[in-house]
Design a protein around this motif. Structure first.
Motif, short mmCIF file in Angstrom:
data_model
loop_
_atom_site.label_atom_id
_atom_site.label_comp_id
_atom_site.label_asym_id
_atom_site.label_seq_id
_atom_site.Cartn_x
_atom_site.Cartn_y
_atom_site.Cartn_z
N LEU B 55 102.86 -56.06 59.22
CA LEU B 55 102.25 -54.86 58.65
C LEU B 55 102.51 -54.79 57.15
N LEU B 56 101.53 -54.24 56.44
CA LEU B 56 101.64 -54.14 54.99
C LEU B 56 101.74 -52.67 54.59
N LYS B 57 102.38 -52.45 53.44
CA LYS B 57 102.51 -51.08 52.94
C LYS B 57 101.17 -50.61 52.40
N LYS B 58 100.78 -49.42 52.83
CA LYS B 58 99.53 -48.81 52.35
C LYS B 58 99.80 -47.34 52.07
N VAL B 59 98.83 -46.71 51.42
CA VAL B 59 98.91 -45.27 51.22
C VAL B 59 97.69 -44.64 51.88
N LYS B 60 97.92 -43.52 52.58
CA LYS B 60 96.81 -42.82 53.23
C LYS B 60 96.57 -41.50 52.52
N LEU B 61 95.30 -41.28 52.18
CA LEU B 61 94.90 -40.00 51.60
C LEU B 61 94.07 -39.26 52.63
N GLU B 62 94.30 -37.97 52.73
CA GLU B 62 93.47 -37.16 53.61
C GLU B 62 92.95 -35.98 52.81
N LEU B 63 91.63 -35.77 52.89
CA LEU B 63 91.03 -34.67 52.13
C LEU B 63 90.02 -33.93 52.99
#
Lengths: 435, 113
Positions: B55-63
């Motif tokens: 698994l790779l580091k990601k960023v999740k945005l929720e709008l």
């Protein structure tokens, strides 16, 4: 029965220990020269270990203050400097700093101690020459490591390694020679007990030059996240404070009254500076802050360094209070106006605090302690030594950066900077996201 | 009303937020996540052992956005997060049934902005 056998074993081991002690005493009497004092030697060796511990302490002080994607990069920079500078010191650094022959008179030592030639068990003062050499070597390690704070989070590891080797050889070693190795600043009568000019002003000014040369971090000043782990910074400061006793008291190179005085004033100045910074924070930002308290501790420790063999505890209080006040003003008000990105305030704390400490030594010196009384004339000598150090450190650092940058770019690419140096330069992460 | 979820490269977060601000989208929830797609990430190495393919580091945005802002939001995220390389991430758009502002009890579109 059990207690009796215990008693017997205690008596036996006591006899054994005193016997070993007797043998080793005889042995040392046979091999060493008569001027070596065992108390002084033990003290200086322990102090050398304390000074070494400051560099890992510094690593955590700085590491806690950067973003978590760059945490490991700061730690590895500190550790690789231990490696690079130790070998540099063994081969050429000690000789350039403390060599009795001089390549350039008053300026830099010669090659007479190349690869530690004639540095062995013979006496230098009241301690073995090799004890003196390794104690001074620890100073040579921490000084370039201090600069890391100025260029953290954006500087290429390989370029940094080359720079540090050159800087130690061409800036640290000469300045060390000027002040402590028989060079012209020492001859001028300037007082620098444990490294106000040699260590703190030198590193602080080099830090300013580095920050200017390498430029601001992307997003500075508004989009840089706050320190990623302040508890690590606190722990690092604690280790620094502890190690600083070896740094300052050990600089007497003997276990005597001046060493004890240096120990006391070091602690008193740091404690005063802690309170001073907390009060300033309380008044100006309405709350005392943890980062403020530890910054104050370092500012106080820096400023007392040149003075620790010359001032009394009341002088230490003035130095500690003054250092926090001046550094606070500089870091909070002046630095933002200049706009350069000295990321962890190496110049603001070590440079400014070092300058204050070096000058204050000139008027706060107590004749009863170091044999020199504070005076206007002494203060002028101090100011002169400070100006010479600032000029040399800044110009030489800038030239070295320029040269290194011709061969290896000091600054990482924007992409690498955004990813973070831990991953882009070292292929590691300080923290996992999932278990 | 739509609910937009975007998974992006961590280092592109600032640029995405800048683009969103330019398009008057100010509200977003951001979290650190791990994810995996088809790409290979930057492998970490520990004592010469390569940690790859996991698994790779990601960023999740929720709008949550009103309908008028959906296209602008998608464009802003794409513009900010795009490098052209595999691993830039994905944007998911979901229908949003209800939105309630806790403080006032307001519901629907008015509660989003």
């Amino acid at each position: 029965m059990l207690t009796i056998s215990r008693r017997i074993s205690v008596i036996v081991s006591l006899c054994l220990f005193s016997y070993i002690g007797l043998i080793s005493e005889t042995f040392s009497n046979e091999t060493s020269l008569e001027t070596i004092n065992s108390g002084d030697t033990a003290f200086v060796l322990v102090c050398a270990a304390l000074v070494l511990l400051m560099t890992p302490g510094l690593a955590f002080f700085y590491g806690g203050l950067v973003r978590k994607k760059n945490f490991l990069s700061v730690l590895i920079q500190c550790y690789i400097i231990i490696g690079i500078v130790t070998l540099q010191w063994v081969f050429i650094g000690y000789s350039f700093s403390f060599g009795s022959s001089e390549l350039i008179t008053g300026f830099i030592g010669g090659f007479d101690h190349f690869a530690l030639k004639n540095v062995g068990m013979e006496a230098k003062g009241t301690i073995p020459h090799s004890a003196f050499m390794i104690f001074q070597g620890m100073f040579a390690i921490i000084t370039p490591a201090l600069i890391i704070g100025a260029f953290a989070e954006r500087t290429r590891f390989s370029a940094m390694c080359i720079f540090m080797l050159l800087w130690t050889t061409l800036v640290y070693d000469p300045v060390c020679h000027w002040v402590w190795g028989g060079g012209f600043i020492g001859a001028m009568g300037a007082l620098d007990f444990a490294g106000g000019t040699v260590v703190h002003i030198n590193a602080g000014v080099a830090a300013l030059a580095f920050a200017l040369f390498v430029g601001k971090r992307k997003g500075y000043p508004d989009k840089i996240s706050p320190p990623h782990n302040l508890p690590f910074a606190i722990l690092g400061t604690g280790i620094l404070w502890f190690g600083w006793f070896g740094f300052n008291a050990g600089s007497e190179l003997a276990a005597d009254g001046i060493a004890a005085n240096a120990f006391v004033v070091t602690h008193v100045a740091a404690a005063t500076a802690v309170i001073a910074w907390a009060i300033l924070d309380w008044i100006i930002n309405k709350k005392p802050t943890v980062l403020g308290v530890i910054t104050g501790a370092v500012a106080g420790l820096v400023a007392i360094t040149p003075a620790s063999g010359f001032v009394n505890p009341m002088g230490a209080i003035i130095i500690g209070f003054g250092s926090s006040s001046i550094c606070y003003f500089f870091v909070a008000y002046l630095k933002p106006k200049f706009g350069y990105d000295d990321s962890l305030d190496v110049f603001g704390v070590h440079g400014i605090g070092g300058i204050w400490g070096a000058i204050a030594t000139g008027f706060l010196a107590d004749e009863a302690i170091g044999g020199t009384a504070g005076s206007l004339a002494q203060t002028m000598i101090q100011i002169k030594s400070v100006i010479i150090t600032i000029g040399y450190a800044f110009i030489m650092t800038y030239i070295l950066l320029f040269i290194v940058n011709l061969f290896v770019k000091l600054r990482v690419t924007t992409e690498e900077e955004l990813i973070g140096l831990d991953l882009s330069d070292h292929r590691e992460s300080a923290y996992t996201v999932l278990e | 009303m739509k609910y937009i979820i975007a998974v992006i490269q961590p280092e592109k977060l600032d640029e995405v937020l800048d683009e969103l601000t330019k398009n008057d989208v100010h509200l977003a929830t951001v979290s650190n996540i791990m994810g995996r797609g088809v790409q290979k990430g930057i492998a970490e190495v520990y004592r010469s052992h390569k940690e790859a393919g996991s698994l790779l580091k990601k960023v999740k945005l929720e709008l949550a956005v009103n309908d008028d802002f959906v296209d602008a939001t998608i464009e802003a995220i794409s513009k900010g997060a795009k490098t052209g390389a595999i691993g830039d991430g994905k944007i998911f758009v979901l229908n949003l049934e209800e939105c309630v502002r806790i403080r006032t009890g307001e519901k629907g579109s008015g509660a989003i902005g």
